[in-house]
Scaffold this motif. Structure first.
Motif, mmCIF file in Angstrom:
data_model
loop_
_atom_site.group_PDB
_atom_site.id
_atom_site.type_symbol
_atom_site.label_atom_id
_atom_site.label_comp_id
_atom_site.label_asym_id
_atom_site.label_seq_id
_atom_site.Cartn_x
_atom_site.Cartn_y
_atom_site.Cartn_z
ATOM 1 N N ALA A 10 8.888 -32.613 13.855
ATOM 2 C CA ALA A 10 8.090 -32.021 14.935
ATOM 3 C C ALA A 10 6.862 -31.401 14.301
ATOM 4 O O ALA A 10 6.955 -30.786 13.231
ATOM 5 C CB ALA A 10 8.893 -30.960 15.685
ATOM 6 N N ALA A 17 5.805 -35.436 17.876
ATOM 7 C CA ALA A 17 7.136 -35.504 17.290
ATOM 8 C C ALA A 17 7.525 -36.961 17.136
ATOM 9 O O ALA A 17 6.923 -37.853 17.729
ATOM 10 C CB ALA A 17 8.147 -34.771 18.174
ATOM 11 N N CYS A 54 5.303 -28.545 19.510
ATOM 12 C CA CYS A 54 6.653 -28.957 19.107
ATOM 13 C C CYS A 54 7.053 -28.192 17.845
ATOM 14 O O CYS A 54 6.440 -28.362 16.794
ATOM 15 C CB CYS A 54 6.693 -30.459 18.861
ATOM 16 N N ALA A 57 12.788 -30.286 15.626
ATOM 17 C CA ALA A 57 13.386 -31.572 16.001
ATOM 18 C C ALA A 57 14.812 -31.611 15.468
ATOM 19 O O ALA A 57 15.037 -31.351 14.279
ATOM 20 C CB ALA A 57 12.576 -32.730 15.441
ATOM 21 N N ILE A 68 13.523 -32.170 21.017
ATOM 22 C CA ILE A 68 12.265 -31.609 20.551
ATOM 23 C C ILE A 68 12.059 -30.285 21.272
ATOM 24 O O ILE A 68 11.916 -30.241 22.497
ATOM 25 C CB ILE A 68 11.077 -32.553 20.826
ATOM 26 N N ASP A 70 9.877 -27.477 22.425
ATOM 27 C CA ASP A 70 8.444 -27.344 22.687
ATOM 28 C C ASP A 70 8.132 -25.920 23.144
ATOM 29 O O ASP A 70 8.349 -25.572 24.303
ATOM 30 C CB ASP A 70 8.017 -28.359 23.746
#
Length: 255
Positions: A10, A17, A54, A57, A68, A70
């Motif tokens: 990310a 990402a 992001c 991950a 992801i 965010d």
């Protein structure tokens, strides 16, 4: 990824990402960018939520999805780990809380999401790409109103404890975890002797905690007494710049 065939990533600044496929020898094969849904409304904290950001991950324990986190849109965006196609978004209240990092319990049934901007941690039940909230707890003490923002979230190896760092309050919040229900209970908030504890890692045996301090440019270790829920300073290394990530890498062999 659990099968060690993908390296997920990310990227905060651009809000992108994706993953890099890995060859058998560990070298990179090809990169796949997953589309970020730019139409998602951003959060109300415009200095930090001006666009998708992001921050983390993670592959789900079943290996089917990539999550992801965010911060910019207050969402965890879920993609197929096979095709990269967008599946769904987990909207994470309260608005403006700014989700930062997610981690999964070793039993694969629960997830824990850290909110940077409002200093919360939320536990979720997890099943086949779906998250159901269980509870949400503050990382700072009741009545604390000064500036602070959460940084890192970690679990003990057996999943019995959850740890979160506070930059501003300068502390580690420690929670017990119920492996049957996913419920968490705060054991304590332990103050640290440094400025902005960004990342930390429990060393093997989980009796020593290594903490990197963003503003001090230092890496410090603490003796962790699990029964007493205390951290006792051991040693430090200074003049390391802006220390933001710590990890332990097991080394095989005698050298």
């Amino acid at each position: 990824a659990p099968d060690e065939k993908k390296l997920v990533f990310a990227e905060y600044g651009r809000g992108t990402a994706g993953w890099v496929d890995l060859k058998a020898d560990g070298t990179f094969a090809k990169e796949t960018l997953m589309g970020i849904v730019s139409e998602d409304p951003t959060g109300p904290n415009k200095p930090r939520q001006d666009r998708p950001h992001c921050h983390c991950a993670r592959v789900t324990p079943d290996g089917k999805y990539i999550c992801i986190v965010d911060l910019g849109t207050d969402r965890v965006k879920i993609y197929s780990a096979k095709t990269g196609a967008f599946v769904r978004a987990l909207i994470t209240p309260p608005a403006g809380a700014g989700p930062r990092h997610i981690t999964f319990h070793p039993n694969g049934r629960f997830a824990f999401l850290l909110f940077e901007l409002e200093n919360y941690v939320t536990s979720y039940s997890y099943a086949d790409g779906h998250f159901t909230p269980i509870q949400q707890l503050k990382l700072t003490p009741e009545g604390f109103t000064d500036f602070s923002k959460a940084a890192a979230i970690k679990l003990s190896a057996d999943g019995s404890e959850l740890y979160c760092s506070n930059r501003g309050h300068e502390s580690i919040a420690i929670f017990s975890v119920n492996a049957d229900t996913g419920a968490i209970a705060r054991r304590g908030i332990v103050k640290l002797d440094g400025a902005f504890p960004w990342d930390f890692e429990l060393l093997p045996g989980e009796k020593v905690l290594a903490v990197g301090f963003q503003k001090d440019g230092a890496l410090r270790t603490y003796r962790y007494d699990k029964a007493a829920c205390t951290l006792t300073p051991l040693a430090d290394v200074k003049d390391m710049g802006s220390t933001f990530c710590t990890t332990f890498l097991p080394v095989s062999g005698s050298n």
